[in-house]
Design an enzyme around this catalytic site. Structure first.
Site, PDB file in Angstrom:
ATOM      1  N   SER A  46       0.835  -1.202   0.000  1.00 60.26           N
ATOM      2  CA  SER A  46       0.000   0.000   0.000  1.00 60.26           C
ATOM      3  C   SER A  46       0.869   1.251   0.000  1.00 60.26           C
ATOM      4  O   SER A  46       0.642   2.170  -0.778  1.00 60.26           O
ATOM      5  CB  SER A  46      -0.902   0.005   1.233  1.00 60.26           C
ATOM      6  OG  SER A  46      -1.721  -1.136   1.225  1.00 60.26           O
ATOM      7  N   ASN A  47       1.859   1.282   0.891  1.00 55.05           N
ATOM      8  CA  ASN A  47       2.697   2.464   0.991  1.00 55.05           C
ATOM      9  C   ASN A  47       3.687   2.592  -0.149  1.00 55.05           C
ATOM     10  O   ASN A  47       4.358   3.609  -0.277  1.00 55.05           O
ATOM     11  CB  ASN A  47       3.430   2.462   2.332  1.00 55.05           C
ATOM     12  CG  ASN A  47       2.508   2.903   3.435  1.00 55.05           C
ATOM     13  OD1 ASN A  47       1.919   3.962   3.346  1.00 55.05           O
ATOM     14  ND2 ASN A  47       2.344   2.065   4.452  1.00 55.05           N
ATOM     15  N   LYS A 163      -0.890 -11.056   6.744  1.00 57.78           N
ATOM     16  CA  LYS A 163      -0.506  -9.732   7.239  1.00 57.78           C
ATOM     17  C   LYS A 163      -1.787  -9.040   7.648  1.00 57.78           C
ATOM     18  O   LYS A 163      -2.668  -8.795   6.810  1.00 57.78           O
ATOM     19  CB  LYS A 163       0.190  -8.911   6.140  1.00 57.78           C
ATOM     20  CG  LYS A 163       0.468  -7.471   6.578  1.00 57.78           C
ATOM     21  CD  LYS A 163       0.999  -6.585   5.457  1.00 57.78           C
ATOM     22  CE  LYS A 163       1.148  -5.141   5.952  1.00 57.78           C
ATOM     23  NZ  LYS A 163       1.476  -4.199   4.867  1.00 57.78           N
ATOM     24  N   SER A 165      -3.455  -5.691   9.125  1.00 55.03           N
ATOM     25  CA  SER A 165      -3.196  -4.276   9.378  1.00 55.03           C
ATOM     26  C   SER A 165      -4.304  -3.604  10.166  1.00 55.03           C
ATOM     27  O   SER A 165      -4.419  -2.384  10.153  1.00 55.03           O
ATOM     28  CB  SER A 165      -2.964  -3.542   8.056  1.00 55.03           C
ATOM     29  OG  SER A 165      -1.764  -3.968   7.459  1.00 55.03           O
ATOM     30  N   GLY A 188       0.679  -5.620  10.608  1.00 57.56           N
ATOM     31  CA  GLY A 188       0.828  -4.711   9.482  1.00 57.56           C
ATOM     32  C   GLY A 188       0.933  -3.263   9.900  1.00 57.56           C
ATOM     33  O   GLY A 188       0.953  -2.371   9.055  1.00 57.56           O
TER      34      GLY A 188
END
Lengths: 294, 294, 294, 294
Positions: A46-47, A163, A165, A188
């Site tokens: 995502s980042n 993962k 988040s 996450g």
């Protein structure tokens, strides 16, 4: 050791110059991380602004990073389309990705239920060449995969981990109590690194690890030494920083913090925008308070 | 010792017969809890169906319970109206309540911000005769008081703690790192009892403690003995039970479980309804799996 | 004619001086509204800051307003507790309230379903002395009563209408097609006054009517004359004003606008706060643009 | 006439056989629609399961449909990535698409604000060969583009309209009052076809038009003849049907209804699933009640 997936993984940000991927700066950042005891990296998570990258850019990123590291590469290749996910994952695998981090499908939010998660992940896992890690991130998807689905999917031979988040570590402990011990649970977000590890997680994929890899590793190691007070102390010091580079200022904040800490951050890609002057000043104060900069 | 607020508190359910409060059954339940090492009780919290009780009924509950216990009584006297909150709290205090558990105001959700929380809690705390515990429970209020407000309010001499019913223990650790050590952090749901205590909480106000007080106490005590594995094992066994008596089946589920475990549960008050036959069967299976019933 | 409930009703704001109800100013505002062709008023609705008023203050408001008008009074007497709702409604009725506007119960949001709405409204309607209007306002309650429940409840002899404060007029048309034509559908926000009336609503209870009663009446009357273009033109001019005094600036904005238009607005009650200087300037510009002030 | 975009457009569903696109059945459906006075079609909109199609499949759909119709083709080519959106749109345009329907970017939901919408749509509109229609559909994106952004973007020469799939027609009237009259406002759900047209919309892109094109056209035409009662009557009859094929049963419901009405519906693509037997029976009853089937 690689296979255990234990430890801290930074989800690498994607540097842009004039809105185009800067592979040179990607490699420069990578080489700095190679000095840390990080077992590997996540590419276009995502980042990593995966949402704004083309298919070709993603594959080039795998190639470039693989040229410069022997560590584990986890590629964020999940898309709503099962077909596209399989193609992209296998293309990434051929270029050196070791694991596929597959975000929950989310376009038809209200219809993503138990059976649909089983359909999706089973189909994808059956057809990809590398092991699959389920990726649950409701703040971006507005979908929260239930524990029962995870537990059921954990028995698939090619689905090897999760993962998660959310900021809810009871998910970790609940799942961990019901899956085979080989199934890897990964937090996450750094805000639950401490409680997540104490609840059964074996590591973290953490935006914070892009700017504070040492502190993330310290939290992780102090817990393993059962020095909980020290782990908690560092975690608490990092919470405002973590919030600044995630929910508060987003990717723009993470990249600005990277710039302040000697990495190449740069601007996020359009339509995102860099921090304003006022936000930058606030970010500096937060990093200063956490003793990350002077 | 009472003043430390350490330990496990059940938020007592309110028994009804023919939709009217049954004080006799309230006392019968209470006397069973008096055999456990519980430092006190919460009266008319969320699960006490406070929302469905009249002012008079609330005050009578304080009177009846106080007649039968010397333990700490925490009364859920918070309302949107500052004036009504002060009146009700002081009336409850005169009848024997030791602490006031004051839910965040929430009618004008989108306007409840930092200043409004300061306004509200400062006004109330200034005017009540007993210490105030802030109560944050977004699943009922759709309002989530920010850490900064808590930290600022913690310096008020009559605001002595926070019950946090999110499932996010990083709130606990973050606040705990910034407030005076005398400020009491209390988890509001059993799913984060384990991680919450490890993050700095001193106890829990737990719906689950109405039906599994021993298990809640065990988790709490094992952590204090640093036997984390054992604590986590019990916590994991309790998570499905906790979910059943909270998010899954609500107050109706909690009361049905009480009936199955020898307490008086009964029906929730209208407009709530008791569990269906099918739900009851599912609940029994969950309790059986957790070894709470045979 | 009163019985038709047709027309525009302002939900009167509650004036405060030094955080106490100012009945004098309430009456002063009322007398100005008496010059308009408004069939009646809502007392302590959401914008009347009902949530912050004590029971006694509410009843005094009925008394004072009734002393100065012969028009229809609709009192916002709904609370989560069925018992308290019945008591308060009947006390208000004895003091002159003609209708009860009963907000959906909402504390246990996720459990408020079809049966619970039927339970609640049937019980209340059975026991109150005045006709009941259902009040649906998800932005404050996070509960959205379904059309089926409304349709079923509409056959109760003492449930005579619905105030719907969603911005979705298809609810109005759908319900209107399935209920007896005597059941009154009332829009709860000026943004759908035009489309709501065209979909079967017979009037509006509108925050906007506190500051722009003439414009609200014009929209209403132009539609009845089938002059849709003119109605839409005024509606469009009012939309930014309506937003300013509802979602954008809330009750504080509504009261500030009243001050600017010659009514007594004053401050909202704590914990709400008055507008900042910057917000006030923005509000003035919005009113100016809509030609409400010069 | 084509340029006005006035009228009713079905967003064509994508037929699958054995989970692969069935172009033959796509064409068979199309040929039936060609008998209706529909000015054109939307290709791979939300209900076309765009999220599950590969890039190649999308382009083949344009080719196949263009071979069989001279009507307007609006292609749903929006993606989070500006680059991919431009490439895909231009490739679709070369194959015969006349307009691009560009969904709001939504991955970083909380960061999609005024400036980001301007960035995104300006960049895309500058670089594509066909006119752009903004597509707002919060139920899938959890992003709701504000009226101010729309109004500002409407002055871009290549941004020619908005499809709004909220159920709030006051957005239509508000925007319509502030944009050039050439800017096309299109409702995105049949539940507000009636109120939307009365508020300034010039047409609808409606899932319902896949199964009830005649009824949609009747509503549209009755309004233009100012026969509001008749329009509203048909609209009200269609509301339960529209809900069944959208929020209630989703794409699976829409496709099942197509099968019942003589079109080729078939199954949705994985991970979606077809209706259960019980759902199918309920759907039939809804269609029967609306006189769409016997």
């Amino acid at each position: 050791m690689a296979d255990t997936l234990k430890g801290i993984y930074p989800p690498l940000t994607t540097p842009f110059i004039d809105d185009e991927v800067s592979f040179d700066n990607l490699v420069l950042n990578l080489l700095r991380y190679e000095n840390k005891l990080l077992p590997g990296y996540v590419l276009f998570g995502s980042n990593g602004e995966s949402a704004f990258l083309t298919r070709d850019e993603k594959l080039q990123i795998v190639v470039k990073v693989r040229e410069h590291t022997k560590r584990i590469l986890i590629a964020g290749t999940g898309l709503d389309s099962i077909k596209e996910t399989i193609y992209l994952t296998n293309d990434a695998a051929e270029r050196g990705a070791n694991y596929a981090l597959i975000i929950t499908p989310s376009f038809f939010k209200s219809e993503m239920k138990h059976h649909n998660f089983l359909n999706y992940y089973t189909r994808v896992a059956d057809s990809i060449m590398i092991p699959l890690i389920i990726y649950n991130v409701p703040k971006f998807t507005n979908v929260n995969i239930d524990s029962e689905s995870i537990i059921e999917l954990s028995s698939h031979p090619n689905i090897i981990g999760l993962k998660d988040s959310t900021e809810n570590p009871s998910r970790i402990s609940e799942i961990s109590a019901k899956v085979d011990s080989a199934f890897k649970l990964i937090v996450g977000t750094a805000s639950i690194l401490y409680t997540g590890i104490l609840s059964g997680a074996i590591g973290g994929i953490l935006a914070l690890a892009n700017i504070a890899p040492d502190q993330c590793l310290q939290i992780f190691n102090f817990i393993r030494e059962r020095n909980f007070e020290k782990a908690l102390e560092i975690q608490n010091r990092m919470i405002p920083v973590n919030r600044a580079v995630t929910s508060k200022f987003g990717v723009a904040g993470l990249k600005a913090a990277m710039d302040l800490l000697g990495y190449f951050g740069g601007h996020p890609r359009l339509p995102l925008e860099p921090l304003s002057e006022a936000q930058l000043i606030e970010l500096k104060m937060i990093l200063k308070k956490a003793s990350l900069i002077e």
